[in-house]
Design an enzyme around this catalytic site. Structure first.
Site, PDB file in Angstrom:
ATOM      1  CG  ASP A   1      -2.060   1.481   0.954  1.00 11.22           C
ATOM      2  OD1 ASP A   1      -1.933   0.939   0.039  1.00 11.22           O
ATOM      3  OD2 ASP A   1      -2.532   1.145   2.309  1.00 11.22           O
TER       4      ASP A   1
ATOM      5  CG  ASN B   1      -7.947  -1.915  -5.258  1.00 11.17           C
ATOM      6  OD1 ASN B   1      -6.588  -3.086  -5.249  1.00 11.17           O
ATOM      7  ND2 ASN B   1      -8.287  -1.106  -4.385  1.00 11.17           N
TER       8      ASN B   1
HETATM    9  C1  IPE Z   1      -5.480  -2.956   0.096  1.00  8.68           C
HETATM   10  O1  IPE Z   1      -5.063  -1.733  -0.805  1.00  8.68           O
HETATM   11  C2  IPE Z   1      -5.249  -2.893  -1.713  1.00  8.68           C
HETATM   12  C3  IPE Z   1      -3.855  -3.713  -2.022  1.00  8.68           C
HETATM   13  C4  IPE Z   1      -3.070  -3.346  -1.284  1.00  8.68           C
HETATM   14  C5  IPE Z   1      -3.958  -4.447  -3.210  1.00  8.68           C
HETATM   15  P1  IPE Z   1      -6.046  -0.177  -0.718  1.00  8.68           P
HETATM   16  O2  IPE Z   1      -5.893   1.174  -0.460  1.00  8.68           O
HETATM   17  O3  IPE Z   1      -7.127  -0.382  -2.026  1.00  8.68           O
HETATM   18  O4  IPE Z   1      -6.748  -0.094   0.199  1.00  8.68           O
HETATM   19  P2  IPE Z   1      -7.847   0.822   1.915  1.00  8.68           P
HETATM   20  O5  IPE Z   1      -8.979   0.733   0.931  1.00  8.68           O
HETATM   21  O6  IPE Z   1      -7.027   1.483   2.564  1.00  8.68           O
HETATM   22  O7  IPE Z   1      -8.282  -0.624   2.725  1.00  8.68           O
HETATM   23  C1  IPE Z   2      -1.800   0.612  -3.049  1.00  6.55           C
HETATM   24  O1  IPE Z   2      -1.105   1.556  -3.014  1.00  6.55           O
HETATM   25  C2  IPE Z   2      -1.494  -0.412  -4.418  1.00  6.55           C
HETATM   26  C3  IPE Z   2      -2.930  -0.645  -5.048  1.00  6.55           C
HETATM   27  C4  IPE Z   2      -4.153  -0.918  -4.277  1.00  6.55           C
HETATM   28  C5  IPE Z   2      -3.589  -1.206  -5.611  1.00  6.55           C
HETATM   29  P1  IPE Z   2      -2.451   2.654  -3.738  1.00  6.55           P
HETATM   30  O2  IPE Z   2      -3.042   2.722  -5.166  1.00  6.55           O
HETATM   31  O3  IPE Z   2      -3.687   2.148  -2.623  1.00  6.55           O
HETATM   32  O4  IPE Z   2      -1.881   4.115  -1.933  1.00  6.55           O
HETATM   33  P2  IPE Z   2      -2.306   5.084  -1.846  1.00  6.55           P
HETATM   34  O5  IPE Z   2      -3.104   4.150  -0.815  1.00  6.55           O
HETATM   35  O6  IPE Z   2      -3.783   5.396  -1.763  1.00  6.55           O
HETATM   36  O7  IPE Z   2      -1.261   5.650  -1.104  1.00  6.55           O
HETATM   37 MG    MG Z   3      -4.079   2.464  -0.880  1.00  8.48          MG
END
Ligand code: IPE
Ligand code: IPE
Ligand code: MG
Length: 234
Positions: free
Chosen positions: A18, A66
């Site tokens: 993340d 997602n």
């Molecule tokens: C969890 O991260 C999913 C992945 C890392 C693929 P998200 O960024 O989607 O999770 P939330 O929305 O903060 O819970």
């Molecule tokens: C994790 O990074 C990647 C996926 C969930 C695919 P994020 O896109 O969730 O990054 P933040 O949480 O917005 O920083």
């Molecule tokens: Mg995230």
């Protein structure tokens, strides 16, 4: 197990990768660049896999939630997936990395499904598993496994038990989950490996995913070896 005297080596680590978006935002770059740099962090980590002694590394790449993101970002992520498989498959084969996919990946775009099927077949005799969670949601995984366990019980007159449900999870053939790491400072599971995390150790780090280095994983594994796991006993 649990004596605290014998360091326990981790067999299976999972990571919620993340913080790509925040990494980009801090630099006033497009989110897509953050995701691109996130892929590079994955590549570095997979290259370091042999030295970790792990049997399995499971990475949360795309959750079933997602899809709620803007179409453009979902497209970017799917295109990164396509490019990553194409560019890194020869290295997986060379390094004996066995690819596994968990989640509802069969419902992804047909060309991605075909690429993944090919990659699974070509890496089948690898010795260390890289499990990638794609279109993955832990609650749905448990519901699917419970439905299969119920169908089996109806057919053979057996019971529905922890063992029969576990046997139908996507991770049934993987070692038990030892350590679950989440980057970026968020302290939640976001529907990842809910069943498997029952007795996993947890590590939440502030590092944003694109900044995550093999040295961070090595440190986490050292830290894990010093923890005392009790499994409810004493
Ligand atoms: C969890 O991260 C999913 C992945 C890392 C693929 P998200 O960024 O989607 O999770 P939330 O929305 O903060 O819970
Ligand atoms: C994790 O990074 C990647 C996926 C969930 C695919 P994020 O896109 O969730 O990054 P933040 O949480 O917005 O920083
Ligand atoms: Mg995230």
């Amino acid at each position: 197990m649990g004596s605290g005297l014998q360091p326990e080596r981790a067999r299976h680590v999972a990571i919620i990768m993340d913080g790509n978006g925040r990494w980009a935002k801090k630099r006033a770059l497009p989110r897509a660049v953050g995701h691109q740099r996130g892929v590079e962090a994955v590549r570095r980590l997979v290259r370091s896999l042999a030295g970790t002694g792990l049997e399995c590394l499971t990475l949360y790449a795309f959750s079933s939630e997602n899809w709620k993101r803007p179409d453009e970002e979902v497209d970017d992520l799917m295109n990164l997936m396509r490019r990553f498989i194409k560019s890194d498959l020869p290295e997986f084969i060379e390094n004996k990395v066995k690819l596994k996919i968990i989640g509802d990946w069969q419902s992804l775009a047909p060309d991605i499904v075909a690429m993944l099927e090919d990659a699974l077949a070509q890496t089948a005799d690898g010795t260390q598993t890289l499990a990638v969670a794609l279109n993955y949601g832990g609650q749905h995984e448990i519901a699917r496994a419970a439905a299969k366990a119920a169908a089996q019980a109806a057919a053979d007159g057996g019971e529905i038990s922890i063992e029969t449900i576990a046997a139908h999870l996507d991770t049934a053939d993987l070692p038990p989950l030892d350590l679950l790491i989440r980057t970026s400072g968020e302290v939640r599971l976001s529907n990842f490996l809910l069943w498997q995390a029952a007795y996993a150790e947890m590590l939440f780090v502030d590092t944003l995913w694109p900044d995550f280095e093999p040295a961070h994983l090595a440190r986490a594994l050292d830290d894990f070896a010093r923890r005392e796991r009790r499994y409810g006993g004493r």
